[in-house]
Structure formats: C-alpha cells, structure tokens
Motif scaffolding. Sequence first.
Motif: not given
Length: 374
Positions: A250-253, A234-235, A38-39, A23-26
């Motif tokens: 997809x693996x940015x986290x 996210x914050x 947005x979240x 969710x964070x990279x998206x």
Amino acid sequence: MKQFIAAISTPLASIFGSGFLVIVPILAGAVAFYSVYAMFVVCLLAFIVGEVIRYNIKYVEPYLVDAPAKSTLLFQRVSDLALVLAYIISVCLYLHILSAFVLTAIGYDNHLNEDILTTLIIIAITLTGLIKGLKPLEKIETLALCVTLMVIVILCAALAGFDLSIWQQQSSFTMPIWVEQSTWQVLTILAGTLIVVQGFETSRYLGHQYDASLRVKTSRWSQIISTLVYISFVALALPVVHTLNGQYNDHSLIDLIATVSVLLVTPLVLAAVLSQFSAAVADTLAASGSMVEMSKGVITNAHGYMFVAVGAIALTWSVNTFEVIALASRSFALYYFIQCIVAISVTRNSYWKFALVILSVILLFITLFAKPVG
C-alpha cells in the motif's frame, strides 16, 4: 466559473482521494505491462456508471419529489443504506493509506503500527465531531485538492523526465514481469479496483447547494479530468515499476517515486495526508448525514459519528489495505447496482433500460466476486 470550481471540487477530491496513491502497485501486481489498458477499462466503466448517476440527478430526483412508485422509493432508500456502508468502509481505507504513507516516511511501517495509527486518527476525528462538529474540517477539502493536483503535476513531470532519460540511454523500457493468471483471476482483481475512480456520485447529494444541470456538468468533467490524469500517471509510472522487484504494497508509490527523486517523497506524503484525511472527514459527514436523514432524526450526528468509528475500527483490525480496497469496491458496486435498478424503474426508454440491465449485471459481478491483488 467560481460556482463551477466549487461544485467540481467535491467529486474531484473524492476521486483522487479514493485510490490515486495505490493504483500503480495494484495494477502492476494484477496485469503488469497491461496496466494502462486496464486503467482505461476501469475508467470507462466508471464513466458509464457516472452517466447513470447523472441520469438519476436529471430524472429520478424530480420523480422522487412527486409521489413516486413505492418500489422506486424502496430501491432509493436501500441504495442510501448501501452508500452509508460504503462510506464507512472507505473511511477505513483512506486512513489506512494515510497511516501507511506516514509510517513509511518515518521508517516505522508495519501492520500493527498501521492499525494503531489508523485507530487513533479515527478516534480523533470522532471526538472532534462529538465535541465541536466536523463541519469546520470540511474546509480542508479545497486545500487538499489543490495540494494533491499540484503534487500530481510535479510527479508526472518528474516521471516524464525520468522516462525520457531512460529512453535516451537504452532506447527501450523495462516493463514489470507478467505473472500468468487466469482470465477469472484478472477480472476479479480488476473488479476490486473500482473504488479508485469512485467519487463522482457525490454530486448526486449536493442538491442543497447546486442545481441539477451544474451537478451533472461538474460530475462529468470530474470524471474526464481524473481519467486523463489516472491514465497519464499509470503510463508514466509503468517504466519505473520494475524497480519494485515485484514487491507491491500500500505504500509502494513512495519507493517508486524515491527512485525518481528522494526530494519528491515529502510532497507526496503531504498530499497523502491531506487528501486521505479530507476524504475520511467528508465520508464520515456524508455517512452520518445519511443516517440522520434515513432515521428522520432518531439517529443524531453524534450517533452517526460513533457508528462510523466503530465500523471503521473493526475493519481496521480485520483486513489489510488491499483487502479494504476490494471490499470498498464491492460496497460501492452494490450502491451503483441499486442506482441502476432505480433508473430502470423510472425510464420508459427500452434501449436505455437494456443498457442498464447489462451494466447492472457487471456491477453485480463486482459486488459478488471482486477480490484484492496478491
């Protein structure tokens, strides 16, 4: 209390399995420093949809038992079919994410390796189902949820500490750069994130285990808990996102968390493996069970496993992870849209019916126009 925990574990595990890892990279790629807002909007929409599912648990389920109208019964059957399709897509999604995290951790991540590993895992799950059945693998769900929640708490604490240290040094945060996009682009990308908060509807199909009031209660609380966790995460992650230099995948986290502490990468990958594998098994079982029920036994569980496998493998070699996320969002939006139609066909409250029509339009928009980030 024990029954409450057991009943909430399925929707909660499904929600966190759906998209916590991506969710964070998206959001960063779509709306940059507006990610928290947005979240909140995505979670709010999901909660409203959840109220429709809970309405159907309370009122539509008993109505379907007593000689329902043919139109309502038809809509319900079509929604079941749409849900099977959504589950097949989500199996591909979960295992795609699992493969990306595992391969990144060992330094072999690329599209070809992801597709190969995802395919091998799908085949392994299918063969296990054909030989021994998948029910024993369901027991992983509770373990996966516990590990995932524990890792989420650790990650949030680590991010909070990292953010605090930055604030003490700079008295400000560096936020991701906003890439100018049209309102239409932003809306269609955000529409493609609905899948990340999907899972609350699983309570609708636990009637053989729990009564309606408990399923309604646990479905609602699963959304409240996950909303608080998603928005907080996210914050807390947003001040660190700029370290990705605008490169989101997809693996940015993993890269983001490694910036905070490399010691957190291993537990993150472990949580990814357990949560995504558990969610894939659960959705394979759900899709197969639905096919058996809809066909009145003509399709067996073995046939169902094979159907899921063929569909998921075909998707694996056709699209990337972010495209699967958007496709999964569209498929679940279609299911939720038909559930709204089911509720409209039953309710006699004109205000509720009007609200359902508005929500149906939003879900139809997501079904038709949701697109991947990037």
